[in-house]
Design a protein around this motif. Structure first.
Motif, PDB file in Angstrom:
ATOM      1  N   THR A 237       0.836  -1.202   0.000  1.00 30.08           N
ATOM      2  CA  THR A 237       0.000   0.000   0.000  1.00 30.08           C
ATOM      3  C   THR A 237       0.867   1.247   0.000  1.00 30.08           C
ATOM      4  O   THR A 237       0.634   2.192  -0.758  1.00 30.08           O
ATOM      5  N   HIS A 301      -8.291   1.423   8.235  1.00 23.70           N
ATOM      6  CA  HIS A 301      -9.132   0.232   8.114  1.00 23.70           C
ATOM      7  C   HIS A 301      -8.324  -0.845   7.409  1.00 23.70           C
ATOM      8  O   HIS A 301      -7.729  -0.598   6.351  1.00 23.70           O
ATOM      9  N   THR A 322      -5.836   0.412  -6.669  1.00 26.04           N
ATOM     10  CA  THR A 322      -6.307   1.433  -5.741  1.00 26.04           C
ATOM     11  C   THR A 322      -7.652   1.984  -6.183  1.00 26.04           C
ATOM     12  O   THR A 322      -7.995   1.977  -7.365  1.00 26.04           O
ATOM     13  N   GLY A 325     -11.317   7.246  -2.314  1.00 27.36           N
ATOM     14  CA  GLY A 325     -12.488   7.311  -1.453  1.00 27.36           C
ATOM     15  C   GLY A 325     -13.434   8.413  -1.864  1.00 27.36           C
ATOM     16  O   GLY A 325     -13.146   9.204  -2.762  1.00 27.36           O
ATOM     17  N   THR A 341      -9.537   9.764   1.645  1.00 27.63           N
ATOM     18  CA  THR A 341      -9.229   8.356   1.840  1.00 27.63           C
ATOM     19  C   THR A 341      -8.960   7.660   0.509  1.00 27.63           C
ATOM     20  O   THR A 341      -9.469   8.062  -0.539  1.00 27.63           O
ATOM     21  N   THR A 342      -8.161   6.632   0.584  1.00 28.74           N
ATOM     22  CA  THR A 342      -7.886   5.777  -0.566  1.00 28.74           C
ATOM     23  C   THR A 342      -7.889   4.335  -0.087  1.00 28.74           C
ATOM     24  O   THR A 342      -7.327   4.028   0.970  1.00 28.74           O
ATOM     25  N   THR A 343      -8.521   3.456  -0.848  1.00 32.30           N
ATOM     26  CA  THR A 343      -8.538   2.036  -0.521  1.00 32.30           C
ATOM     27  C   THR A 343      -7.649   1.289  -1.500  1.00 32.30           C
ATOM     28  O   THR A 343      -7.808   1.427  -2.716  1.00 32.30           O
ATOM     29  N   THR A 359      -7.627  -5.500   2.014  1.00 32.89           N
ATOM     30  CA  THR A 359      -7.930  -4.114   1.632  1.00 32.89           C
ATOM     31  C   THR A 359      -7.465  -3.232   2.783  1.00 32.89           C
ATOM     32  O   THR A 359      -7.703  -3.539   3.953  1.00 32.89           O
ATOM     33  N   THR A 361      -7.543   0.834   3.872  1.00 26.04           N
ATOM     34  CA  THR A 361      -7.993   2.199   3.631  1.00 26.04           C
ATOM     35  C   THR A 361      -7.103   3.141   4.411  1.00 26.04           C
ATOM     36  O   THR A 361      -6.871   2.941   5.618  1.00 26.04           O
ATOM     37  N   THR A 363      -5.834   7.327   5.216  1.00 26.19           N
ATOM     38  CA  THR A 363      -6.189   8.742   5.222  1.00 26.19           C
ATOM     39  C   THR A 363      -4.901   9.553   5.301  1.00 26.19           C
ATOM     40  O   THR A 363      -3.860   9.030   5.710  1.00 26.19           O
TER      41      THR A 363
END
Length: 366
Positions: A237, A301, A322, A325, A341-343, A359, A361, A363
């Motif tokens: 990530t 998360h 990716t 959010g 946010t990005t997941t 996954t 998530t 910030t």
């Protein structure tokens, strides 16, 4: 009313004995004790060290995987002591979901962090002989009364005979791991803590199983540990964000150079005829194009599913995609970066079979 504490500690022995949490090194133990509140409901106390050799803090914040490791240690503690699972039985991770409050994760370099976890166990399965075979653990973690995070995870438990039947014959000879990717690309300071090896393809790495690592391989195991896979997901990530931001900054700097009339490179023009002359044109002004470093995005998360064993003697491939959010900035669709946010979706495959998915998530760093 709480019953008498099953496991106690003294100031000279602040954490539990390592075998309670399936560790060999006492320094890796994060839990300090537990109480039974009522059937299948417990409080567990934990202490995070001011400095951990592997789960090092990001700028001003504790490592989110330190929270995950705390949750992981709760399972063997309760399985053996509250549910009387014999030592020597094997625990197999099935899934994990965790939400972390970054505002309660601030790092205090001069004082240990003390946590209280309120845990409820459900969907408890046993064999006819009464031995535990599986349970789901729900945890709420508080730090000095402040909500730090929640987690839900499920493990299964197997006797040595059944575990051997599940695993069968498999090689256990350690192999030399491939070279690590650059530590700063994955949020690490030292190469020996990097669990990803680069490949020619973006968002694609090879997993590094370094069986000499003192934390990830605290004791001998016959497969890739779950915490190593979660660390790989976290590093992948981070590397994905690093790659996207690097490309965005490179494109932005190149675009700025063109718009200011500055040539990115000195230009050489050669004229030929009866005589040859070489003219070199140097830009009249070159803008100083630097991007100040920004802290990495922080995982809030984490979800992971462990689908099958991963052999550390067989290559494992890690890939990511990716998804911005809902509260991303206007540049997200064009640059791949976000202001919210990005997941990131992480997949681990071995022998062309998906063995682990996650996954994460993130910030912006608080």
């Amino acid at each position: 009313m709480p019953v008498t504490q099953h496991l106690t500690h003294t100031p000279a022995q602040p954490t539990l004995a390592p075998h309670h949490v399936h560790k060999h090194n006492p320094a890796e133990v994060l839990l300090t004790g537990y109480d039974t509140l009522r059937p299948d409901t417990y409080t567990v106390t934990a202490q995070w060290p001011t400095h951990h050799p592997f789960y090092t803090p990001t700028p001003h914040l504790n490592d989110p995987l330190l929270f995950i490791e705390t949750i992981r240690q709760c399972f063997p503690l309760l399985a053996h002591n509250a549910y009387h699972l014999p030592h020597g039985h094997h625990l197999i991770w099935q899934y994990l979901t965790a939400d972390i409050n970054p505002h309660a994760m601030h790092h205090t370099p001069h004082h240990p962090t003390h946590l209280t976890l309120y845990i409820t166990c459900s969907d408890i399965r046993r064999r006819q002989n009464g031995h535990l075979t599986a349970l789901t653990l729900h945890a709420i973690a508080l730090r000095n009364g402040t909500h730090l995070g929640t987690a839900q995870t499920r493990f299964s438990a197997h006797s040595p005979t059944i575990y051997q039947r599940i695993r069968g014959n498999h090689p256990q000879t350690p192999t030399t791991p491939p070279p690590p990717t650059h530590p700063t690309h994955v949020g690490r300071h030292h190469p020996h803590d990097v669990v990803l090896s680069p490949t020619p393809h973006p968002h694609h790495w090879t997993l590094r199983n370094d069986t000499t690592h003192p934390t990830l391989f605290d004791h001998p195991v016959d497969h890739t540990p779950g915490m190593l896979l979660l660390e790989a997901a976290r590093q992948a990530t981070h590397a994905t964000h690093h790659h996207n931001n690097h490309n965005h900054n490179h494109n932005h700097n190149h675009h700025t150079a063109l718009n200011t009339g500055a040539s990115p490179e000195p230009t050489t023009v050669t004229a030929t005829g009866t005589a040859t002359a070489t003219l070199t044109r140097t830009p009249t002004r070159t803008p100083r194009l630097t991007t100040p470093p920004t802290p990495p995005p922080y995982p809030t998360h984490i979800h992971a599913t462990f689908l099958q064993f991963l052999e550390y003697t067989t290559p494992t491939h890690i890939t990511t995609t990716t998804q911005p959010g809902p509260d991303t900035g206007p540049s997200a669709t064009t640059t791949g970066t976000t202001t919210g946010t990005t997941t990131t979706h992480i997949t681990a495959t071995q022998n062309n079979q998906t063995a682990f998915t996650s996954t994460i998530t993130t910030t912006p760093h608080p």
